[in-house]
Design an enzyme around this catalytic site. Structure first.
Site, PDB file in Angstrom:
ATOM      1  CE  LYS A   1      35.050   9.085  11.294  1.00  0.00           C
ATOM      2  NZ  LYS A   1      34.881   7.987  10.289  1.00  0.00           N
TER       3      LYS A   1
ATOM      4  CB  CYS B   1      31.766  40.106  47.357  1.00  0.00           C
ATOM      5  SG  CYS B   1      32.373  39.319  48.851  1.00  0.00           S
TER       6      CYS B   1
ATOM      7  CG  HIS C   1      28.686  36.488  46.500  1.00  0.00           C
ATOM      8  ND1 HIS C   1      29.559  36.803  45.484  1.00  0.00           N
ATOM      9  CD2 HIS C   1      29.422  36.461  47.639  1.00  0.00           C
ATOM     10  CE1 HIS C   1      30.773  36.946  45.983  1.00  0.00           C
ATOM     11  NE2 HIS C   1      30.719  36.747  47.278  1.00  0.00           N
TER      12      HIS C   1
ATOM     13  CD  GLU D   1      27.162  36.558  42.713  1.00  0.00           C
ATOM     14  OE1 GLU D   1      26.544  37.550  43.169  1.00  0.00           O
ATOM     15  OE2 GLU D   1      28.328  36.280  43.059  1.00  0.00           O
TER      16      GLU D   1
HETATM   17  N1  GLN Z   1      38.475  39.337  49.379  1.00  0.00           N
HETATM   18  C1  GLN Z   1      37.313  39.901  49.988  1.00  0.00           C
HETATM   19  C2  GLN Z   1      37.057  39.331  51.371  1.00  0.00           C
HETATM   20  O1  GLN Z   1      37.538  38.266  51.675  1.00  0.00           O
HETATM   21  C3  GLN Z   1      36.091  39.738  49.107  1.00  0.00           C
HETATM   22  C4  GLN Z   1      35.679  38.310  48.935  1.00  0.00           C
HETATM   23  C5  GLN Z   1      34.775  38.087  47.743  1.00  0.00           C
HETATM   24  O2  GLN Z   1      34.677  38.930  46.864  1.00  0.00           O
HETATM   25  N2  GLN Z   1      34.125  36.934  47.694  1.00  0.00           N
HETATM   26  O3  GLN Z   1      36.346  39.897  52.150  1.00  0.00           O
END
Ligand code: GLN
Length: 539
Positions: free
Chosen positions: A188, A385, A511, A513
Site C-alpha cells: 500500500k 557501572c 561503560h 559498550e
Molecule cells: N547508579 C549508579 C551511580 O550513579 C550507577 C550508574 C550507572 O550504572 N550508570 O553511580
C-alpha cells in the site's frame, strides 16, 4: 561547500530512520567523503540524560559527557567516529540559548519569535557542526514524524537552509512505511502519499523516498510512489526488513541509493568503495556465518525494551563477528532473581552473565544474587557501572562478612557504605547533566588481567555515575582477592575490578559498550566473549 542530507520520517515512528541515516553515512564515508551526522530531537528536554530508558531507550554517552539520544550511538558505530554534544540538537537546547540571548539583551527591541529566531538558532547550530571540521557531507536526522507539532520549527529551519544553499547542496530523504495488506498481499502506497503531502504542505519536497516494509517493494509499487509523490522511479528506494542492521548499507547501496545521492548532490564519484567497505563486508560475513554459538544472560531491569540496552547488544554483536560466534542474548528481569535458589535455575544453561548499569533500588537484590551465583560457580561475568558497584557490595557481604554492606544510593544510612557518593557530587541537587560524565583517563596496573586485555597502561573510557567505591575498604578487598586493576589518574576512583582464581570475573565503573565499534570491539567485551567460548569448550 558542505552538502547536507536531511532525513525525515513519515507515517509512524520506529521505522529505523536512524539506521537509514547511519547506513547512508557509512556508504558515503566508504566512498571517501568526510561525513558526520546530527540528530535533531524535537523534545523539550535539553538532553536525554533525564529520560527513563523505558520511555526513550538507552541514554548514550559521548566523549564530551553529553547524554545523548541512542541514534548517536548508531552514527558513531556506522561511521567509526566520535561525535560531540553539538551533534544532538534538541528543542530544549535551542530554546534555552534563544531565551538566554533574549535575557542578555541580544534581541533588544525585537519581538522574539519561532521564525526567525528559533529557526536561525537551529541553522546556526547546523553550520557550527558543518564548519568545525570542514565536512564534505552532513547528515541531519529529524526526530519524530512529519506532522508533529514539536518538529515543525526544525522542518521550517531545514526548508530555509535548503533555500539558502540550493538544490545541489541539500537533499531531503523521506523514510516512510509501505505496509502489506495480508489478505491480498498488496503493498500500500497511500500512507506514503499522505506523508509526502504533509511534507509538501510545509514547503519541503522529498528528493528520495525510502520505503520501509517487511518485504522488497514491487516495481509497480515503486512506479506508483514515483507517480503520486513526484520523484523519479530511481529515487524510490526499497528498504525491506534486514536480518541485521549492519546489512542495511549494502541493501540500500544495491537499490542505487549511493549513486542517486551523489548525482543529486553533484558529488564527483570516487573510484568505487575504499578499504572501509572491504572491512565492513568481512565483518558482516563473519557475523552472518557463525561457526558456533553461546548464550549470555543480560540481567537488568529495563528488559521489556531491548533498546534500553542497545549499546550492550551491539558490543556483543561486534564480538560475535570477531569470534565467528552466534551470541544469543537472554534478557532476564533482575527481579526474577530475588531468591538465590532462582539464580542457579535461571543461569543453568547460560555461558556467561552481563550485568549492566542502572539507577535506583529496584532489582538490586536479584542482580546481587546473579553475581553471587556467577562468582561462586565460575561462570564468566562482566559487570558494568551499577553492576560493578553491586559486585563490590556482594563481595563485601559474602567474602568480607559485612552483611549490611551497601551503596549509600540504596541505603543512605548504611553501616558499611562500600559504595558511596563521589565527593564532587555532594551538594549537587540538580539532576540534568550533573553526574561524572564522559571520557576519563583510566590507569591500568601492569601484570593484571585488565592490562592483558587492553595491552595498555592508560586508556580513555566513558562514564556516567554519581557513586563510587569507598576508598576506606580497598585494602580489605585487595587482601581478600578482589583486585582494583584500573584507577583514575589520581588513584582515587576505582575503575576496573577483577577476581583472582575465577575464569572471568571483571567489572568496570565506566561503560565500555559506548566505544565498541563493528570493526573494533570493546576489549573487555571481547575478552568476556572469549572466556565464555573457552569455558564452553572446556578450556
Ligand atoms: N547508579 C549508579 C551511580 O550513579 C550507577 C550508574 C550507572 O550504572 N550508570 O553511580
Amino acid at each position: 561547500m558542505t552538502k547536507f542530507i536531511i532525513i525525515t520520517g513519515g507515517v509512524l515512528s520506529g521505522l529505523g530512520k536512524g539506521i537509514v541515516t547511519s547506513s547512508l553515512g557509512m556508504l558515503l564515508k566508504s566512498h571517501g567523503f568526510k561525513v558526520t551526522a546530527i540528530k535533531m530531537d524535537p523534545y523539550l528536554n535539553c538532553d536525554a540524560g533525564t529520560m527513563n530508558p523505558f520511555e526513550h531507550g538507552e541514554v548514550y554517552v559521548l566523549d564530551d559527557g553529553t547524554e545523548a539520544d541512542l541514534d548517536l550511538g548508531n552514527y558513531e558505530r556506522f561511521l567509526d567516529t566520535e561525535l560531540s554534544g553539538d551533534d544532538n540538537i534538541t528543542t530544549g537546547k535551542v530554546y534555552r540559548s534563544v531565551i538566554e540571548k533574549e535575557r542578555a539583551g541580544e534581541y533588544l527591541g525585537k519581538t522574539v519569535q519561532i521564525i526567525p529566531h528559533i529557526t536561525d538558532e537551529i541553522n546556526r547550530r547546523i553550520w557550527n557542526v558543518a564548519d568545525e571540521d570542514d565536512f564534505d557531507i552532513v547528515l541531519i536526522e529529524m526526530g519524530g514524524t512529519v506532522g508533529d507539532i514539536e518538529s515543525s520549527p526544525f522542518l521550517e529551519a531545514s526548508r530555509q537552509l535548503h533555500m539558502e544553499v540550493g538544490d545541489e547542496n541539500l537533499i531531503f530523504v523521506h523514510t516512510t512505511l509501505v505496509p502489506v495488506m495480508n489478505v491480498v498481499g498488496e503493498q500500500k502506497t497511500k500512507p506514503t502519499q499522505h506523508s509526502v503531502k504533509a511534507l509538501r504542505s510545509i514547503g519541503i519536497s522529498p528528493d528520495i523516498i525510502v520505503g520501509r516494509s517487511d518485504v522488497e517493494m514491487e516495481p509497480s509499487t515503486k512506479r506508483k510512489i514515483s507517480l503520486f509523490c513526484d520523484v523519479p522511479q530511481e529515487a524510490v528506494i526499497s528498504s525491506p526488513n534486514a536480518d541485521n542492521i549492519y546489512r542495511v548499507p549494502l541493501i540500500l547501496h544495491n537499490e542505487g541509493l549511493t549513486d542517486y545521492v551523489m548525482k543529486k548532490l553533484e558529488l564527483k564519484k570516487k573510484n568505487g568503495f575504499d578499504e572501509y567497505m572491504d572491512r565492513w563486508q568481512h565483518f558482516l560475513a563473519d557475523f552472518e556465518n557463525p561457526t558456533s554459538e553461546l548464550t549470555v544472560a543480560l540481567v537488568g531491569k529495563y528488559c521489556d525494551l531491548e533498546d534500553a540496552y542497545a549499546s550492550h547488544v551491539e558490543a556483543l554483536n561486534h564480538c560475535a563477528s570477531a569470534t565467528k560466534t552466534r551470541i544469543n542474548i537472554r534478557f532476564m528481569e533482575s527481579e526474577d532473581f530475588e531468591e538465590i535458589s532462582a539464580a542457579s535455575e535461571l543461569l543453568n544453561d547460560v555461558d556467561g552473565v552481563l550485568i549492566p548499569g542502572g539507577f535506583g533500588t529496584r532489582g538490586i537484590k536479584g542482580k546481587m544474587n546473579a553475581i553471587n551465583h556467577a562468582r561462586t560457580h565460575g561462570i564468566p561475568i562482566l559487570t558494568i557501572c551499577l553492576g560493578f558497584q553491586i559486585s563490590v557490595i556482594e563481595f563485601a557481604r559474602n567474602v568480607l562478612g559485612y552483611e549490611s554492606a551497601n551503596s549509600s544510593e540504596f541505603d543512605p544510612k548504611t553501616e558499611h557504605p562500600v559504595i558511596d557518593l563521589l565527593p564532587m557530587q555532594r551538594g549537587i541537587d540538580k539532576m540534568g547533566g550533573t553526574m561524572r560524565l564522559g571520557a576519563e583517563k583510566v590507569i591500568i596496573n601492569e601484570g593484571t588481567k585488565a592490562h592483558g586485555i587492553y595491552g595498555l597502561t592508560e586508556i580513555q573510557e566513558r562514564h556516567r555515575h554519581r557513586y563510587e567505591v569507598n576508598l576506606d575498604y580497598i585494602d580489605e578487598f585487595e587482601t581478600n582477592g578482589m583486585i582494583f586493576s584500573g584507577k583514575s589518574s589520581n588513584s582515587k576512583r576505582m575503575e576496573i575490578l577483577e577476581i583472582k582464581d575465577h575464569p572471568f570475573f571483571m567489572g568496570c565503573q565506566f561503560h565500555p559498550e559506548f566505544k565498541s565499534r563493528p570493526l573494533d570491539p570493546a576489549p573487555l567485551f571481547l575478552d568476556f566473549v572469549k572466556a565464555m567460548i573457552k569455558e564452553r569448550d572446556g578450556k
